[in-house]
Write a protein that holds these residues in place. Structure first.
Motif, mmCIF file in Angstrom:
data_model
loop_
_atom_site.group_PDB
_atom_site.id
_atom_site.type_symbol
_atom_site.label_atom_id
_atom_site.label_comp_id
_atom_site.label_asym_id
_atom_site.label_seq_id
_atom_site.Cartn_x
_atom_site.Cartn_y
_atom_site.Cartn_z
ATOM 1 N N ALA A 33 0.841 -1.200 0.000
ATOM 2 C CA ALA A 33 0.000 0.000 0.000
ATOM 3 C C ALA A 33 0.874 1.246 0.000
ATOM 4 O O ALA A 33 1.976 1.254 0.526
ATOM 5 N N LEU A 35 0.434 5.651 0.483
ATOM 6 C CA LEU A 35 -0.442 6.750 0.885
ATOM 7 C C LEU A 35 -0.616 7.703 -0.289
ATOM 8 O O LEU A 35 0.344 8.063 -0.958
ATOM 9 N N CYS A 46 -5.229 5.148 1.634
ATOM 10 C CA CYS A 46 -4.340 4.073 1.199
ATOM 11 C C CYS A 46 -4.760 3.565 -0.178
ATOM 12 O O CYS A 46 -5.949 3.379 -0.433
ATOM 13 N N TYR A 48 -3.976 0.353 -2.617
ATOM 14 C CA TYR A 48 -3.385 -0.982 -2.633
ATOM 15 C C TYR A 48 -3.161 -1.446 -4.059
ATOM 16 O O TYR A 48 -3.934 -1.143 -4.952
ATOM 17 N N HIS A 121 -8.272 -4.312 3.623
ATOM 18 C CA HIS A 121 -7.715 -3.042 3.176
ATOM 19 C C HIS A 121 -8.315 -1.926 4.000
ATOM 20 O O HIS A 121 -9.516 -1.901 4.262
ATOM 21 N N CYS A 135 -1.870 1.891 6.766
ATOM 22 C CA CYS A 135 -2.251 1.001 5.673
ATOM 23 C C CYS A 135 -1.923 -0.430 6.086
ATOM 24 O O CYS A 135 -0.763 -0.835 6.095
#
Length: 187
Positions: A33, A35, A46, A48, A121, A135
């Motif tokens: 992940a 930011l 986050c 992914y 997530h 995350c």
């Protein structure tokens, strides 16, 4: 003609090898992940990448489970069926049976926990002035530990089934495990 023992050994081996490969692939393709912030830079959230390792982990989980089911049905779970002749093969089969189940449970726990954690997530956002969100990601090595225990389970299950078959064949259909007393008429 191929005997049933060989079919069970080959089938269990193939399923375990595929489960091992999927567990290694899951470790290599774990979700990561980063930011990110929105266009106005008010919120951070986050992002992914690929979630394929969850599928690999659950695939390894179910293949190892099917392998263990086939092995236990093929050996009648060691405790069912006719008693086996006492001796080294039976003692070895018992020890391998116990360790096979131990490594199986650890492997399944690692694969299941890793797959669930990888599928989770973080969905929330935070204001830019607050701390950035954490995350959530699966730790490095969870799927690798699962793969290692899949490997140990594969080895132990093969040796267990060989020892079990040897002990079962040595008994030759004779009944062991209980003393019987012959009765005759009292005169």
């Amino acid at each position: 003609m191929v005997s049933g023992k060989i079919i069970v050994l080959v089938l269990v081996f193939v399923l375990d090898v595929i489960a091992f490969g999927l567990a290694v692939a899951a470790e290599q393709r774990r979700s990561t992940a980063t930011l990110s912030s929105d266009s106005e830079k008010n919120y951070t959230f986050c992002v992914y990448d690929s979630d394929i390792s969850t599928g690999y982990g659950f695939g390894a989980f179910f293949l190892l489970l099917f392998s263990q089911i086939i092995l236990m049905v093929g050996s009648r779970c060691f405790c069912c069926g006719p008693a086996m002749k006492p001796g080294g093969s039976r003692a070895c089969a018992l020890i391998l049976f116990l360790f096979c189940w131990l490594t199986f449970i650890i492997a399944e726990a690692c694969l299941f926990a890793g797959s669930l954690r990888n599928a989770y997530h973080t969905k929330y956002r935070t204001l830019f002035v607050n701390d950035p969100p954490t995350c959530e990601m699966v730790r490095k090595g969870v799927f690798a530990a699962g793969a290692a225990f899949v490997f140990f389970t594969a080895i132990l299950s093969e040796f267990y089934y060989i020892s079990f078959s040897k002990a079962r064949d040595a008994s030759g259909g004779a009944s062991y495990g209980g003393a019987s007393i012959g009765m005759s008429n009292y005169s």
